[in-house]
Write a protein that holds these residues in place. Structure first.
Motif: not given
Ligand SMILES: [Zn+2]
Length: 143
Positions: A67, A72, A74-75, A115, A117
């Motif tokens: 990530c 990434c 998202r994170c 990913w 995550h």
């Molecule tokens: Zn992520």
């Protein structure tokens, strides 16, 4: 222009990277085994971009993208110091990912990018996706 970071910091970062990937990869590997998914192997350095897993007969390549290193949405977070360095570096990584995927698809490979995550939070979903794709995809005749 890449070498702004002190050597020790750089070393720490690469240790974090390899550790992170290894753990996520091990987890995915354990799930593949547990679910009885067959026909894959780890790290093929003969395939463009060194995918984390490949199904050689089916020509399916799986990348588990960290990530942080692959940005990434998202994170992934940008470190506060050396922002410029990091944003360039992460952009470069993302660009390389796209190029690798494109090259592989061009020669008939199916590319799955997960990913870190996704594997960490829902490995069963990740495995189901891999299995579904690997089952459907037939090796191309594009060589
Ligand atoms: Zn992520």
């Amino acid at each position: 222009m890449d070498r702004i970071l002190p050597a020790t910091r750089s070393r720490n970062m690469s240790r974090i990277r390899s550790q992170g990937n290894l753990t996520t990869e091990k987890r995915l590997r354990a799930y593949l085994v547990r679910e009885g998914v067959r026909g894959w192997k780890l790290h093929s350095s003969i395939v463009i971009g060194n995918p984390d897993f490949i199904f050689p007969k089916r020509q399916v390549a799986i990348f588990v993208d960290g990530c942080f290193w692959h940005g990434c949405p998202r994170c992934g977070h940008m470190p506060k110091s050396n922002r410029r360095y990091w944003s360039q570096k992460l952009n470069r990584n993302q660009r390389r990912d796209r190029i690798v995927s494109r090259k592989l698809r061009k020669i008939g490979w199916m590319v799955i990018r997960l990913w870190e995550h996704q594997v960490r939070l829902s490995p069963a979903v990740a495995v189901a996706k891999i299995e579904a794709v690997a089952r459907k995809h037939r090796a191309g005749i594009m060589y």
